[in-house]
Motif scaffolding. Sequence first.
Motif, PDB file in Angstrom:
ATOM      1  N   GLN A   1      43.609  54.005  33.281  1.00  0.00           N
ATOM      2  CA  GLN A   1      43.154  52.804  33.985  1.00  0.00           C
ATOM      3  C   GLN A   1      44.085  51.628  33.699  1.00  0.00           C
ATOM      4  O   GLN A   1      44.489  50.909  34.609  1.00  0.00           O
ATOM      5  CB  GLN A   1      41.737  52.476  33.502  1.00  0.00           C
ATOM      6  N   LYS A   2      44.442  51.458  32.436  1.00  0.00           N
ATOM      7  CA  LYS A   2      45.299  50.344  32.035  1.00  0.00           C
ATOM      8  C   LYS A   2      46.688  50.467  32.647  1.00  0.00           C
ATOM      9  O   LYS A   2      47.224  49.511  33.189  1.00  0.00           O
ATOM     10  CB  LYS A   2      45.396  50.279  30.500  1.00  0.00           C
ATOM     11  N   VAL A   3      47.274  51.669  32.574  1.00  0.00           N
ATOM     12  CA  VAL A   3      48.621  51.859  33.098  1.00  0.00           C
ATOM     13  C   VAL A   3      48.659  51.612  34.609  1.00  0.00           C
ATOM     14  O   VAL A   3      49.549  50.939  35.110  1.00  0.00           O
ATOM     15  CB  VAL A   3      49.170  53.265  32.752  1.00  0.00           C
ATOM     16  N   TYR A   4      47.663  52.115  35.331  1.00  0.00           N
ATOM     17  CA  TYR A   4      47.635  51.926  36.776  1.00  0.00           C
ATOM     18  C   TYR A   4      47.380  50.465  37.138  1.00  0.00           C
ATOM     19  O   TYR A   4      47.856  49.977  38.156  1.00  0.00           O
ATOM     20  CB  TYR A   4      46.604  52.843  37.432  1.00  0.00           C
ATOM     21  N   GLU A   5      46.636  49.772  36.303  1.00  0.00           N
ATOM     22  CA  GLU A   5      46.347  48.364  36.527  1.00  0.00           C
ATOM     23  C   GLU A   5      47.613  47.517  36.316  1.00  0.00           C
ATOM     24  O   GLU A   5      47.868  46.578  37.063  1.00  0.00           O
ATOM     25  CB  GLU A   5      45.257  47.954  35.517  1.00  0.00           C
ATOM     26  N   VAL A   6      48.405  47.883  35.313  1.00  0.00           N
ATOM     27  CA  VAL A   6      49.587  47.115  34.939  1.00  0.00           C
ATOM     28  C   VAL A   6      50.775  47.395  35.855  1.00  0.00           C
ATOM     29  O   VAL A   6      51.553  46.500  36.153  1.00  0.00           O
ATOM     30  CB  VAL A   6      49.977  47.435  33.466  1.00  0.00           C
ATOM     31  N   GLU A   7      50.927  48.638  36.296  1.00  0.00           N
ATOM     32  CA  GLU A   7      52.136  49.034  37.024  1.00  0.00           C
ATOM     33  C   GLU A   7      51.827  49.766  38.320  1.00  0.00           C
ATOM     34  O   GLU A   7      51.099  50.749  38.310  1.00  0.00           O
ATOM     35  CB  GLU A   7      52.988  49.929  36.102  1.00  0.00           C
ATOM     36  N   SER A   8      52.396  49.272  39.428  1.00  0.00           N
ATOM     37  CA  SER A   8      52.153  49.932  40.712  1.00  0.00           C
ATOM     38  C   SER A   8      53.277  50.908  41.068  1.00  0.00           C
ATOM     39  O   SER A   8      53.120  51.737  41.954  1.00  0.00           O
ATOM     40  CB  SER A   8      52.004  48.885  41.807  1.00  0.00           C
ATOM     41  N   ASP A   9      54.413  50.814  40.376  1.00  0.00           N
ATOM     42  CA  ASP A   9      55.549  51.687  40.660  1.00  0.00           C
ATOM     43  C   ASP A   9      55.383  53.043  39.962  1.00  0.00           C
ATOM     44  O   ASP A   9      55.415  53.114  38.740  1.00  0.00           O
ATOM     45  CB  ASP A   9      56.841  51.015  40.200  1.00  0.00           C
ATOM     46  N   PRO A  10      55.207  54.120  40.730  1.00  0.00           N
ATOM     47  CA  PRO A  10      54.991  55.450  40.127  1.00  0.00           C
ATOM     48  C   PRO A  10      56.154  55.913  39.246  1.00  0.00           C
ATOM     49  O   PRO A  10      55.968  56.735  38.359  1.00  0.00           O
ATOM     50  CB  PRO A  10      54.848  56.392  41.326  1.00  0.00           C
ATOM     51  N   LYS A  11      57.349  55.375  39.465  1.00  0.00           N
ATOM     52  CA  LYS A  11      58.507  55.787  38.651  1.00  0.00           C
ATOM     53  C   LYS A  11      58.440  55.206  37.244  1.00  0.00           C
ATOM     54  O   LYS A  11      59.027  55.755  36.318  1.00  0.00           O
ATOM     55  CB  LYS A  11      59.807  55.347  39.329  1.00  0.00           C
ATOM     56  N   VAL A  12      57.758  54.091  37.096  1.00  0.00           N
ATOM     57  CA  VAL A  12      57.708  53.397  35.809  1.00  0.00           C
ATOM     58  C   VAL A  12      56.531  53.870  34.961  1.00  0.00           C
ATOM     59  O   VAL A  12      56.571  53.827  33.739  1.00  0.00           O
ATOM     60  CB  VAL A  12      57.623  51.861  36.026  1.00  0.00           C
ATOM     61  N   ARG A  13      55.482  54.364  35.604  1.00  0.00           N
ATOM     62  CA  ARG A  13      54.253  54.735  34.883  1.00  0.00           C
ATOM     63  C   ARG A  13      54.454  55.723  33.730  1.00  0.00           C
ATOM     64  O   ARG A  13      53.869  55.506  32.662  1.00  0.00           O
ATOM     65  CB  ARG A  13      53.216  55.284  35.854  1.00  0.00           C
ATOM     66  N   PRO A  14      55.248  56.795  33.900  1.00  0.00           N
ATOM     67  CA  PRO A  14      55.397  57.735  32.772  1.00  0.00           C
ATOM     68  C   PRO A  14      55.895  57.067  31.495  1.00  0.00           C
ATOM     69  O   PRO A  14      55.441  57.389  30.405  1.00  0.00           O
ATOM     70  CB  PRO A  14      56.418  58.757  33.289  1.00  0.00           C
ATOM     71  N   ARG A  15      56.797  56.087  31.639  1.00  0.00           N
ATOM     72  CA  ARG A  15      57.306  55.380  30.467  1.00  0.00           C
ATOM     73  C   ARG A  15      56.177  54.585  29.812  1.00  0.00           C
ATOM     74  O   ARG A  15      56.067  54.542  28.578  1.00  0.00           O
ATOM     75  CB  ARG A  15      58.447  54.439  30.886  1.00  0.00           C
ATOM     76  N   LEU A  16      55.320  53.980  30.621  1.00  0.00           N
ATOM     77  CA  LEU A  16      54.209  53.200  30.073  1.00  0.00           C
ATOM     78  C   LEU A  16      53.197  54.108  29.375  1.00  0.00           C
ATOM     79  O   LEU A  16      52.666  53.751  28.324  1.00  0.00           O
ATOM     80  CB  LEU A  16      53.520  52.395  31.175  1.00  0.00           C
ATOM     81  N   PHE A  17      52.934  55.280  29.966  1.00  0.00           N
ATOM     82  CA  PHE A  17      52.036  56.237  29.304  1.00  0.00           C
ATOM     83  C   PHE A  17      52.589  56.611  27.935  1.00  0.00           C
ATOM     84  O   PHE A  17      51.863  56.610  26.942  1.00  0.00           O
ATOM     85  CB  PHE A  17      51.855  57.504  30.162  1.00  0.00           C
ATOM     86  N   ARG A  18      53.885  56.916  27.878  1.00  0.00           N
ATOM     87  CA  ARG A  18      54.508  57.294  26.593  1.00  0.00           C
ATOM     88  C   ARG A  18      54.392  56.158  25.595  1.00  0.00           C
ATOM     89  O   ARG A  18      54.042  56.370  24.430  1.00  0.00           O
ATOM     90  CB  ARG A  18      55.984  57.649  26.793  1.00  0.00           C
ATOM     91  N   GLU A  19      54.693  54.943  26.054  1.00  0.00           N
ATOM     92  CA  GLU A  19      54.658  53.775  25.173  1.00  0.00           C
ATOM     93  C   GLU A  19      53.246  53.553  24.610  1.00  0.00           C
ATOM     94  O   GLU A  19      53.070  53.360  23.404  1.00  0.00           O
ATOM     95  CB  GLU A  19      55.116  52.550  25.966  1.00  0.00           C
TER      96      GLU A  19
END
Length: 65
Positions: A9-27
């Motif tokens: 929920q947090k990652v999708y709320e913070v980032e709309s670019d699907p290319k960037v999301r995996p990095r945010l999940f890892r972080e």
Amino acid sequence: RRLQKGIAQKVYEVESDPKVRPRLFRELHREIKDRFGVASYKDVKRKELQSALRYIENWIPRKVS
């Protein structure tokens, strides 16, 4: 499961670019592991769950330079 949902929920709320999301999940997974001293976010103790969920709620990703 609740922790997993909160993270997504947090990652999708913070980032709309699907290319960037995996990095945010890892972080975010790494920060949870460091903060709660566990090998995996799945190992967070039930008594620490609320605290982990609050941490996720207030989490702000580091800016990419």
